[in-house]
Scaffold this active site. Structure first.
Site, short mmCIF file in Angstrom:
data_model
loop_
_atom_site.label_atom_id
_atom_site.label_comp_id
_atom_site.label_asym_id
_atom_site.label_seq_id
_atom_site.Cartn_x
_atom_site.Cartn_y
_atom_site.Cartn_z
CB ALA A 170 2.88 -12.42 3.82
CG LEU A 171 1.12 -10.18 -1.76
CD1 LEU A 171 2.18 -11.10 -2.18
CD2 LEU A 171 0.54 -9.57 -3.03
CG ASP A 172 -0.35 -10.29 5.53
OD1 ASP A 172 -0.22 -11.67 5.69
OD2 ASP A 172 0.37 -9.45 5.80
CE1 TYR A 232 -1.28 -16.95 5.16
CE2 TYR A 232 -0.45 -14.69 4.57
CZ TYR A 232 -0.12 -16.24 4.69
OH TYR A 232 1.18 -16.81 4.70
CB ALA A 272 -8.40 -8.12 5.80
N GLY A 273 -10.61 -10.55 6.12
CA GLY A 273 -12.03 -11.19 6.63
C GLY A 273 -11.74 -12.49 7.55
CE1 TYR A 319 4.32 -6.23 12.78
CE2 TYR A 319 5.39 -7.95 11.46
CZ TYR A 319 5.39 -6.68 12.28
OH TYR A 319 6.46 -6.01 12.14
CG HIS A 358 9.52 -6.41 8.05
ND1 HIS A 358 10.10 -6.22 9.24
CD2 HIS A 358 8.11 -5.96 8.57
CE1 HIS A 358 9.44 -6.06 10.36
NE2 HIS A 358 8.11 -5.52 10.08
CG ASP A 414 -16.08 2.75 -7.71
OD1 ASP A 414 -15.94 3.76 -8.38
OD2 ASP A 414 -16.77 1.74 -7.77
CB ILE A 416 -11.15 6.85 -12.27
CG1 ILE A 416 -11.64 8.03 -11.42
CG2 ILE A 416 -11.12 7.39 -13.73
CD1 ILE A 416 -10.88 9.11 -11.31
#
Length: 699
Positions: free
Chosen positions: A317-319, A323, A325-326, A405, A456, A465, A615
């Protein structure tokens, strides 16, 4: 493929704009969300049906913001970004609403992608699987009566990427569980099959069934709520409450979303995807306001699982990108999630219908004691000559739940000018059923009878930034290395010489070679080559000190590695561009990872110069988790921490202006004649162990 559509401003200009916020980086208000939705609906008056996936602030460009902030330029225009689904159309439509002028611009129909999953999308899945005949059939085969389908639960996950369907439809995979009672923990009774659900059509389209079947476990549920804990062991009786009080109030000042605390000043934002976003971070160095970072956030994370069997490869999962985080953030409560004197910020999103949705107390802001800031005592008079100063820290936090989680995110500001990111992992292990006596190692651990928790990783991408002392920065790999010369040589006669060694990244490719190295105490300095410390002669910098630097274990060109290519690198430095926000790309669900998307596109052939220019720094950090029974049924919070600290930025300890908790010079010690120091306020300490308490708070 993208098809650009321009919507005429006259179509929506008749709508009245909502009140503008106090700051151009403030998140959208409910009134602004309502206005944006009205504009989008009016521009799509001929559409069959619209579903709102994202309505969020389109942040001002860096150039426009700094012109307004530092050069007395005009206030940047207020813009909102939206992503919508239209019935009967594949892909998504995204665009911008100019809120000040109330019109849509730059609308794009983006095909071959799927949008982020929202809480509403997840909530509908359970009812779909409970009524599907094929799912009921598999439940019966697993040992669950058809009349007990109300006791069947699922954790809806994005499907990741499965070549059988690609991104042709918006899919979820349902991790299946059983509860004999609604207050039971389902994770002690996983099921062995995985339905695939079409989110938009609201139906099961397929069921993945393993070759080796594993019926429902007959073990009792492993629960963690109070009644079960008391029944099994009882609660400890030696736990006394700890209260945090600030009788004179807090030390920070909040003006809207702008924070001022202990020489720091910065803006606290919040969006559907990254959650907390900290922007325009400066430090007031005795009247000289020095820029540090234009923006920092957690830009992505991935949780790749390590079992190669069945369909477990899809569990990565690329949470944040899948989905948000907010979107998954929790409302926080005093005395539970936060303790002390708290200031809260709410979060505002759009529901699928477009109606504004508010998460109360999404961000918790408070101060805590941080232990000793600095201390020194002199042995010459039995340590009566001494100074000790206690530290206070400012904490900006949120907690989001990604299915099983919980991720507790703490941005911590310290009085020595450092910024620390603390992450706590808790919640419940993702589990899969095993047969009695089945060997689950080496890819997992049996944490409870017939409960297999797979190996996992939790890998995060920190996006920085920087504007360290102004524009045009570089990144330096910093190592400690032995001195040249063999033992007995002229250069190193006793063999004890060692030094710090810096390697400047001149190109993007240079940064990709820099892997974590504990042996050389490797860290990374973000420097301003034009700002030289008058004492050390070295450039002003903020150093990334990160000790938990796992990178992805999955093989190169595997599906997880292709979808989260940033997770293979400890550090990646690319040239700044306005849209270089999300390293796995804008639309993450069901992306294959093929092609030039996200960080792969920004890296290119690696030849871009990243020395002394504008950068962006991406740092991968996290842990590799081999589960154990102690992690179940509810995992104790596991901490991850990294520090971003000033080096050669100041000319002395910047915290010397913090009033000491106690100070006694040598002259004062002689006058006192070694008198005992006693507490001025903490008489309760004497209750700890009779009257043996001592203190250094008063002479």
């Amino acid at each position: 493929m993208e098809r650009l559509q321009q919507i005429a401003s006259q179509a929506t200009a008749s709508l009245a704009p909502p009140p503008a916020p106090a700051h151009p980086l403030d998140p959208l208000s409910p009134a602004e969300i309502t206005a944006v939705v009205e504009v989008v609906k009016k521009a799509h008056s001929n559409a069959k049906a619209l579903s709102f996936n994202v309505v969020t602030l389109r942040e001002p460009t860096k150039k426009a913001y700094l012109s307004w902030k530092e050069k007395n330029g005009p206030l940047p225009p207020r813009m909102a970004q939206f992503v919508i689904l239209e019935a009967g159309k594949t892909g998504v439509q995204e665009g911008i609403v100019d809120i000040s002028n109330m019109y849509v611009t730059g609308l794009k129909h983006v095909e071959g992608v799927q949008p982020i999953l929202t809480v509403e999308d997840l909530q509908s899945t359970e009812s779909i699987i409970r009524t599907d005949p094929s799912v009921i059939e598999q439940c019966v085969k697993s040992g669950i009566p058809a009349s007990d389908m109300h006791k069947v639960y699922c954790d809806p996950w994005t499907i990741g990427y499965d070549e059988r369907w690609g991104n042709s439809a918006r899919l979820q995979q349902a991790m299946m569980y059983y509860r004999s009672d609604e207050d039971d923990s389902q994770y002690s009774h996983p099921l062995d099959f995985i339905p695939i659900v079409d989110t938009e059509e609201k139906k099961v389209i397929y069921i993945d069934i393993p070759e080796v079947r594993r019926p429902l476990s007959k073990q009792p549920h492993s629960n963690f709520y109070p009644a079960d804990a008391v029944k099994k062991h009882g609660y400890r009786t030696d736990v006394k409450p700890i209260n945090i009080t600030q009788p004179e109030g807090v030390s920070f000042k909040m003006t809207g979303n702008v924070m001022e605390w202990s020489n720091f000043k910065f803006h606290i934002g919040f969006n559907y995807r990254e959650g907390i976003v900290l922007s325009d971070i400066t430090y007031n160095d005795h009247g000289n306001v020095r820029p540090l970072f234009h923006r920092m956030s957690l830009s992505e994370m991935v949780v790749p699982y390590g079992d190669p069997s069945f369909k477990h490869f899809r569990k990565h999962a690329l949470d944040i990108g899948e989905y948000g985080a907010g979107y998954m953030t929790n409302p926080l409560a005093l005395g539970c999630d936060c303790k002390g004197v708290i200031h809260y910020l709410d979060a505002h999103f759009a529901e699928r219908s477009g109606a504004p949705l508010t998460v109360k107390n999404a961000v918790c802001i408070h101060e805590e004691d941080e232990g000793i800031l600095f201390k020194h005592s002199d042995f010459r008079d039995d340590f009566n000559t001494t100074i000790v100063t206690r530290a206070t820290k400012l904490v900006i936090s949120q907690i989001f739940t990604a299915a099983n989680y919980e991720y507790c995110i703490y941005w911590v500001f310290l009085q020595d000018g450092s910024i620390r990111l603390d992450v706590k992992l808790t919640g419940i292990l993702n589990t899969y059923v095993s047969n009695p006596g089945e060997k689950v190692a080496p890819w997992g651990t049996e944490v409870y009878p017939q409960v297999n928790a797979h190996n996992h990783q939790h890998l995060f991408s920190l996006r920085l930034d920087p504007r360290i002392d102004g524009d045009n920065n570089s990144v330096v790999q910093s190592d400690v290395v032995p001195g040249e010369g063999a033992l007995g040589s002229l250069e190193n006669p006793y063999g004890n010489a060692w030094k710090g060694q810096g390697t400047v990244f001149k190109t993007v490719a240079d940064s990709l070679k820099s892997k974590a190295n504990a042996q050389t105490a490797r860290s990374w300095d973000i420097i301003n080559p034009s700002s030289i410390n008058p004492y050390s002669g070295k450039p002003a910098s903020f150093k990334i000190v990160s000790g938990q630097t796992a990178t992805m274990m999955a093989k190169d060109n595997s599906i997880p590695a292709k979808r989260a290519p940033w997770a293979k690198n400890t550090i990646t430095v690319v040239k700044y561009d306005e849209d270089r926000l999300y390293p796995s790309g804008m639309f993450v669900p069901q992306c294959s990872g093929e092609g030039q998307v996200g960080i792969k596109k920004w890296v290119g052939d690696g030849s871009d110069s990243v020395e002394n220019t504008d950068i962006i720094v991406f740092h991968t950090f996290g842990i590799s988790h081999v589960p154990a029974p102690e992690d179940f049924p509810l995992m104790p919070a596991e901490p991850i921490s990294l520090l971003i600290r000033p080096r050669n930025f100041f000319t002395q300890n910047p915290a010397l202006d913090i009033p000491p908790s106690y100070a006694c010079t040598t002259k004062e010690a002689k006058i006192n004649g070694g008198a005992e120091r006693v507490s001025t306020v903490d008489s309760a300490s004497r209750l700890a162990f009779s009257n043996t308490a001592s203190s250094c708070c008063k002479k």
